[in-house]
Scaffold this motif. Structure first.
Motif: not given
Length: 490
Positions: A5-11, A52-57, A60-62, A256-260
């Protein structure tokens, strides 16, 4: 679960920040995309840790990177020349380009922050694309961010890319291109043109009663799905099924995108399996395949030495279809906008439809749909110009910049459909990996614009005007989100 949940919200928060705020922090996120790509690629030659932060960034970039767009106007306020700002990533030239000022050609340089060579000169880009020692490597899967079950499902799909011309080299590459090129030659494409024009006319006429259309949704998208299905060899009664499966299989690229999600992966894997079954079934019905198509030619050569296996055919039919639809659509939309935003050019095209060819070819240079070519890696030390690229180093070629290199093109930031030839656009690449469908993509854009520019239709640019973006689903592609047109009398 809590971590998820934290990861999804952060992303999502990162995505909003990167999209809304053009701050230095957001710009640094944009730099991370090439850096992330290099780091993942280096797994093939050395072990690299990924946080994990690299994937989040990266996610975000995508959802962010975009190019601003503004239209220069006459004193009357009518749209005239379009000035489209180039936006690739933040490197030393970006600030000048965003302000629309001239730049000095650097050609190529090593960017320590990206850990790779950046090529933005025309001559250097051509040399890079023609150099056989610069391979296009397949990105390995980021195993640290995949569950074991996801990796087991995705790995076979990922490896299928090696059966396509893009990720092959040497004899394997030449064999694949020889087997697939038939429907994409100049002569073959000329035979497809009447079909393309007929489909374009029908799509535009269907919009006439409502007096308006949107180029991507109403014309380019439907036309490309129909034409590409014909070219790869899908009979009419199987096209809806094939399109559904091809789109579902493409969703594996949402990693590695929000749709995954795991559900997306399951559906993609199922779609790939069903596409294999569909191709097997079609090869057994050779008399029903569209004449001259990829599958019709393959069926005629079935059993011959060097022919493609059913697995290779399924992979390439899917790849040709999706790439043909989802890249050419931006060329068509960009060319349509650049034609209809300038009343003088539009009047010329209505008097003489040979003008359309110049509009499309200049669009390929000026508003090149490809932001960059696929990243390359040196298999040995090589020299490009005065620079030496060491074995194992990576090269990123910014095609948008190279196509506006002032060392090659006069007044490179001016759209000039009558520009004398100063070298071909690099939109399709050059060398062994030149786009297999380049003649077809150009023909589609030309025929759509000819149909739209017919005087009897009185088509004009409508609002809202488009914004040019990098595409989240295909980050190397760039183009307008929508192009609205009016039909009929003023």
């Amino acid at each position: 679960m809590g971590i998820g949940i934290v990861y999804r919200v952060g992303r999502k928060v990162l995505g909003v920040l990167a999209t809304v705020a053009r701050s230095e922090r957001a710009l640094m996120a944009e730099v991370l995309a090439p850096r992330q790509g290099n780091a993942v690629l280096r797994r093939q030659v050395a072990r690299v840790r990924h946080e994990p932060t690299e994937r989040a960034w990266f996610a975000a970039l995508s959802a962010s990177g975009c190019a601003s767009q503004r239209v220069c106007t006459r004193s009357t306020g009518a749209p005239r020349r379009s000035h489209i700002d180039i936006y690739v990533w933040r490197h030393p030239m970006a600030a000048d380009l965003e302000q629309g000022t001239a730049r000095a050609a650097q050609g190529m340089h090593f960017d320590a922050s990206l850990d790779c060579w950046v090529v933005d000169g025309y001559a250097e880009a051509v040399a890079v694309m023609r150099e056989p020692a610069l391979e296009i490597p397949l990105l390995p899967l980021p195993a640290a961010h995949l569950a074991d079950s996801e990796q087991a499902t995705l790995t076979p799909l990922w490896k299928q890319a090696m059966d396509t011309p893009l990720y092959s080299s040497g004899k394997a590459h030449r064999r694949l291109r020889a087997q697939l090129r038939g429907p994409f030659t100049h002569d073959a494409v000329d035979r497809w043109r009447p079909t393309i024009r007929r489909v374009a006319d029908a799509a535009i006429d269907a919009c006439t009663p409502c007096g308006k259309l949107e180029v991507i949704e109403d014309v380019a998208g439907p036309l490309l799905r129909q034409v590409m299905a014909e070219v790869v060899g899908i009979p009419q009664d199987r096209r809806a099924e094939f399109d559904l499966l091809a789109n579902a299989s493409m969703d594996a690229g949402k990693l590695a995108t929000p749709q995954w999600s795991s559900a997306v992966l399951v559906e993609a894997a199922r779609a790939v399996e069903q596409l294999g079954d569909l191709v097997h079934d079609l090869l057994g019905r050779a008399d029903e395949l569209p004449t001259g198509s990829v599958l019709a030619r393959a069926a005629a050569r079935r059993g011959a030495d060097g022919g493609l296996s059913e697995s290779e055919l399924a992979t390439n039919v899917r790849s040709l279809y999706t790439s043909g639809v989802y890249t050419t659509v931006f060329l068509v939309a960009s060319a349509a906008y650049l034609l209809f935003c300038d009343e003088d050019v539009l009047r010329e095209a209505r008097r003489d439809d040979t003008v359309i060819r110049g509009v499309v070819h200049e669009t390929l240079r000026y508003a090149c749909p490809a932001v960059e070519t696929n990243i390359r890696r040196a298999t040995r030390d090589i020299s490009i110009g005065m620079q030496t690229i060491r074995r194992g180093q990576f090269v990123r070629t910014a095609v948008l910049y190279a196509n506006r290199d002032p060392q090659r093109f006069d007044a490179p930031d001016l759209f000039d459909h009558r520009r004398p030839s100063q070298g071909p656009s690099l939109a399709y690449g050059v060398g062994p990996h030149v786009c297999l469908g380049n003649h077809l993509a150009t023909a589609v854009a030309e025929e759509v614009l000819r149909a739209l520019a017919q005087p009897r239709r009185d088509v004009r640019l409508d609002t809202p005007h488009p914004t040019f973006h990098r595409r989240a689903a295909i980050p190397v592609m760039w183009g307008p989100d929508r192009v609205h047109l009016k039909l009929g009398p003023n």
